[in-house]
Design a protein around this motif. Structure first.
Motif, PDB file in Angstrom:
ATOM      1  N   LEU A 103      -3.891   1.337  -9.393  1.00 56.20           N
ATOM      2  CA  LEU A 103      -4.056   2.140  -8.180  1.00 56.20           C
ATOM      3  C   LEU A 103      -5.521   2.234  -7.785  1.00 56.20           C
ATOM      4  N   PHE A 104      -6.416   2.314  -8.773  1.00 58.76           N
ATOM      5  CA  PHE A 104      -7.847   2.354  -8.464  1.00 58.76           C
ATOM      6  C   PHE A 104      -8.292   1.054  -7.796  1.00 58.76           C
ATOM      7  N   ALA A 105      -7.882  -0.081  -8.360  1.00 53.92           N
ATOM      8  CA  ALA A 105      -8.259  -1.368  -7.773  1.00 53.92           C
ATOM      9  C   ALA A 105      -7.705  -1.496  -6.365  1.00 53.92           C
ATOM     10  N   LEU A 106      -6.457  -1.096  -6.166  1.00 52.02           N
ATOM     11  CA  LEU A 106      -5.857  -1.170  -4.837  1.00 52.02           C
ATOM     12  C   LEU A 106      -6.611  -0.285  -3.851  1.00 52.02           C
ATOM     13  N   ALA A 107      -7.046   0.887  -4.305  1.00 51.00           N
ATOM     14  CA  ALA A 107      -7.786   1.806  -3.442  1.00 51.00           C
ATOM     15  C   ALA A 107      -9.113   1.209  -2.995  1.00 51.00           C
ATOM     16  N   ARG A 108      -9.752   0.420  -3.860  1.00 49.36           N
ATOM     17  CA  ARG A 108     -11.059  -0.153  -3.542  1.00 49.36           C
ATOM     18  C   ARG A 108     -10.951  -1.457  -2.748  1.00 49.36           C
ATOM     19  N   ILE A 109      -9.838  -2.179  -2.901  1.00 51.78           N
ATOM     20  CA  ILE A 109      -9.724  -3.508  -2.295  1.00 51.78           C
ATOM     21  C   ILE A 109      -9.062  -3.458  -0.924  1.00 51.78           C
ATOM     22  N   PRO A 158      -2.222   2.267   6.198  1.00 50.99           N
ATOM     23  CA  PRO A 158      -1.735   3.384   6.991  1.00 50.99           C
ATOM     24  C   PRO A 158      -2.750   4.510   7.228  1.00 50.99           C
ATOM     25  N   VAL A 159      -3.506   4.976   6.207  1.00 48.61           N
ATOM     26  CA  VAL A 159      -4.469   6.048   6.418  1.00 48.61           C
ATOM     27  C   VAL A 159      -5.414   6.089   5.223  1.00 48.61           C
ATOM     28  N   TRP A 160      -6.689   6.454   5.462  1.00 46.38           N
ATOM     29  CA  TRP A 160      -7.720   6.322   4.430  1.00 46.38           C
ATOM     30  C   TRP A 160      -7.526   7.256   3.244  1.00 46.38           C
ATOM     31  N   TRP A 161      -6.875   8.412   3.448  1.00 48.80           N
ATOM     32  CA  TRP A 161      -6.781   9.388   2.352  1.00 48.80           C
ATOM     33  C   TRP A 161      -5.554   9.181   1.465  1.00 48.80           C
ATOM     34  N   LEU A 162      -4.726   8.186   1.759  1.00 46.45           N
ATOM     35  CA  LEU A 162      -3.521   7.979   0.967  1.00 46.45           C
ATOM     36  C   LEU A 162      -3.820   7.687  -0.509  1.00 46.45           C
ATOM     37  N   PRO A 163      -4.862   6.908  -0.863  1.00 43.65           N
ATOM     38  CA  PRO A 163      -5.160   6.720  -2.288  1.00 43.65           C
ATOM     39  C   PRO A 163      -5.438   8.026  -3.026  1.00 43.65           C
ATOM     40  N   GLN A 222       0.801  -1.227   0.000  1.00 42.37           N
ATOM     41  CA  GLN A 222       0.000   0.000   0.000  1.00 42.37           C
ATOM     42  C   GLN A 222       0.834   1.277   0.000  1.00 42.37           C
ATOM     43  N   VAL A 223       2.132   1.163   0.190  1.00 44.95           N
ATOM     44  CA  VAL A 223       2.984   2.363   0.172  1.00 44.95           C
ATOM     45  C   VAL A 223       4.107   2.218  -0.852  1.00 44.95           C
ATOM     46  N   ALA A 224       4.962   1.209  -0.676  1.00 43.96           N
ATOM     47  CA  ALA A 224       6.139   1.079  -1.536  1.00 43.96           C
ATOM     48  C   ALA A 224       5.760   0.830  -2.993  1.00 43.96           C
ATOM     49  N   LEU A 225       4.854  -0.107  -3.248  1.00 46.12           N
ATOM     50  CA  LEU A 225       4.491  -0.448  -4.628  1.00 46.12           C
ATOM     51  C   LEU A 225       3.844   0.722  -5.363  1.00 46.12           C
ATOM     52  N   GLY A 278      -3.586  12.133  -6.970  1.00 45.86           N
ATOM     53  CA  GLY A 278      -3.073  13.461  -7.276  1.00 45.86           C
ATOM     54  C   GLY A 278      -1.700  13.414  -7.917  1.00 45.86           C
ATOM     55  N   LEU A 279      -0.836  12.526  -7.420  1.00 43.80           N
ATOM     56  CA  LEU A 279       0.504  12.388  -8.001  1.00 43.80           C
ATOM     57  C   LEU A 279       0.425  11.846  -9.430  1.00 43.80           C
ATOM     58  N   TRP A 280      -0.466  10.886  -9.657  1.00 42.93           N
ATOM     59  CA  TRP A 280      -0.653  10.361 -11.014  1.00 42.93           C
ATOM     60  C   TRP A 280      -1.111  11.464 -11.953  1.00 42.93           C
ATOM     61  N   LEU A 281      -2.097  12.252 -11.521  1.00 42.63           N
ATOM     62  CA  LEU A 281      -2.625  13.323 -12.359  1.00 42.63           C
ATOM     63  C   LEU A 281      -1.547  14.374 -12.652  1.00 42.63           C
ATOM     64  N   ALA A 282      -0.736  14.680 -11.644  1.00 40.25           N
ATOM     65  CA  ALA A 282       0.334  15.660 -11.838  1.00 40.25           C
ATOM     66  C   ALA A 282       1.355  15.161 -12.859  1.00 40.25           C
ATOM     67  N   ALA A 283       1.757  13.894 -12.741  1.00 40.89           N
ATOM     68  CA  ALA A 283       2.744  13.335 -13.664  1.00 40.89           C
ATOM     69  C   ALA A 283       2.215  13.319 -15.092  1.00 40.89           C
ATOM     70  N   VAL A 284       0.971  12.876 -15.256  1.00 45.21           N
ATOM     71  CA  VAL A 284       0.384  12.814 -16.600  1.00 45.21           C
ATOM     72  C   VAL A 284       0.217  14.212 -17.187  1.00 45.21           C
ATOM     73  N   SER A 285      -0.250  15.149 -16.376  1.00 42.41           N
ATOM     74  CA  SER A 285      -0.478  16.516 -16.866  1.00 42.41           C
ATOM     75  C   SER A 285       0.826  17.169 -17.314  1.00 42.41           C
ATOM     76  N   LEU A 286       1.881  17.028 -16.522  1.00 43.33           N
ATOM     77  CA  LEU A 286       3.166  17.631 -16.877  1.00 43.33           C
ATOM     78  C   LEU A 286       3.716  17.040 -18.171  1.00 43.33           C
ATOM     79  N   GLN A 287       3.523  15.749 -18.360  1.00 44.17           N
ATOM     80  CA  GLN A 287       4.028  15.127 -19.576  1.00 44.17           C
ATOM     81  C   GLN A 287       3.201  15.514 -20.796  1.00 44.17           C
ATOM     82  N   LEU A 288       1.898  15.658 -20.626  1.00 42.72           N
ATOM     83  CA  LEU A 288       1.054  16.073 -21.743  1.00 42.72           C
ATOM     84  C   LEU A 288       1.325  17.521 -22.144  1.00 42.72           C
TER      85      LEU A 288
END
Length: 323
Positions: free
Chosen positions: A42-48, A54-59, A9-12, A64-74
């Motif tokens: 990440l979506f499946a991991l968030a639901r399963i 560690p904490v409910w808001w981590l997903p 839930q953290v390292a992967l 947010g990090l995924w969206l930031a990475a994709v947006s910067l690359q686009l």
């Protein structure tokens, strides 16, 4: 157990996000598959996964990090003129990995979402059983992927038969400061858990079928596999029974036959019975046969405040119980 949670839930997730941000695929198809595969996984991991630790808001942070990475690359110039398909073995290896992530994410994400549908059984609507506080659903839903209690539906396993009634149960953890369930990873003191001592109240009007309040609260992760319900109240409401389990020692002052109205005090959340850490277990069932285990009745689904709660959902506690 904690090491496994931290790994999955953290390292992967952080490793996958770093792969997307720092080593994006060098082809159009490869990059799209990489971005979508990581998103689906990440979506499946968030639901399963259970995000009490560690904490409910981590997903949401991962999203947010995924969206930031994709947006910067686009928005960058790197995407211009990318070839459509890989031309090297390394590029094809990355594409294959991305396809695997996409397939796993879509498959398990869809199965997790299926758990939000009501099961093919009668449904009991009840009021909120929890007093003031914020709570997280650890187990709940209509598939075993999001609700571990559903294993007891397998009547071929003899040891599950006395527990059949709990098959659609809901388990709640408490949420303390910063959304943490406890002060520490696995503290031995039950009072270190946000839900310990939380007020419980009657979620329906009925009569007490069974009540127990003298069993001890254990230090996590110890449990009592013999007296599985621990301190508990079983309330008969019409043709259904509501079972509230793992209550705090000394908090239950009810007796068989007591009549309760909605909102009357039941007791407090504890860590008694087959509970490895403080949490509320609640389920609905038909009355068990005479002489059988008290939680062996036909399982029923629960709606709390009109919601069929599934792993990862949150519930706001209600007002204090009536004196």
């Amino acid at each position: 157990m904690i090491a496994l949670v931290l790994l999955v839930q953290v390292a992967l997730p952080l490793l996958l996000l770093a792969w997307l941000a720092l080593f994006p695929a060098g082809t159009l198809v490869g990059w799209l598959t990489q971005a979508l595969g990581i998103a689906a996984f990440l979506f499946a991991l968030a639901r399963i996964a259970q995000w009490a630790l560690p904490v409910w808001w981590l997903p949401w942070v991962y999203g947010g990090l995924w969206l930031a990475a994709v947006s910067l690359q686009l928005l960058g110039e790197r995407m211009r003129g990318l070839p459509p398909l890989p031309e090297t073995s390394l590029g094809w290896s990355g594409l294959v990995l991305s396809v695997v992530l996409l397939g796993v994410g879509v498959w398990y994400g869809a199965r997790a979402l299926a758990g939000r549908s009501l099961p093919p059984v009668d449904v009991v609507d009840i009021a909120n059983p929890l007093g003031p506080g914020r709570y997280l659903v650890g187990h709940g839903g209509s598939t075993a992927l999001v609700n571990g209690h559903m294993r007891t539906l397998d009547t071929r396993i003899e040891r599950f038969r006395p527990w059949l009634g709990q098959s659609y149960a809901v388990d709640f953890y408490g949420l303390g400061p910063w959304g943490l369930r406890a002060r520490g990873w696995l503290p031995a003191d039950p009072a270190a858990y946000a839900i310990f001592g939380a007020e419980l109240r009657a979620p329906c009007a009925g009569n007490v079928v069974s009540a127990e309040g003298g069993l001890p609260d254990f230090e996590p992760p110890k449990e009592d596999p013999v007296n599985r319900l621990g301190n508990h109240v079983i309330l008969r409401c019409g043709t259904a029974e509501i079972v509230v389990a793992h209550m705090r020692q000394g908090s239950v002052s009810l007796a068989q036959g007591d009549a309760l109205a909605i909102g009357d005090r039941l007791g407090e959340v504890g860590n008694s019975g087959a509970s490895t850490e403080p949490h509320l277990h609640i389920h609905a069932q038909r009355p068990a046969n005479e002489g059988a285990s008290p939680i062996s009745g036909k399982p029923l689904a629960l709606r709390i405040e009109g919601r069929f709660l599934v792993r990862g959902d949150r519930l706001q506690g209600g007002a204090p119980a009536l004196p």
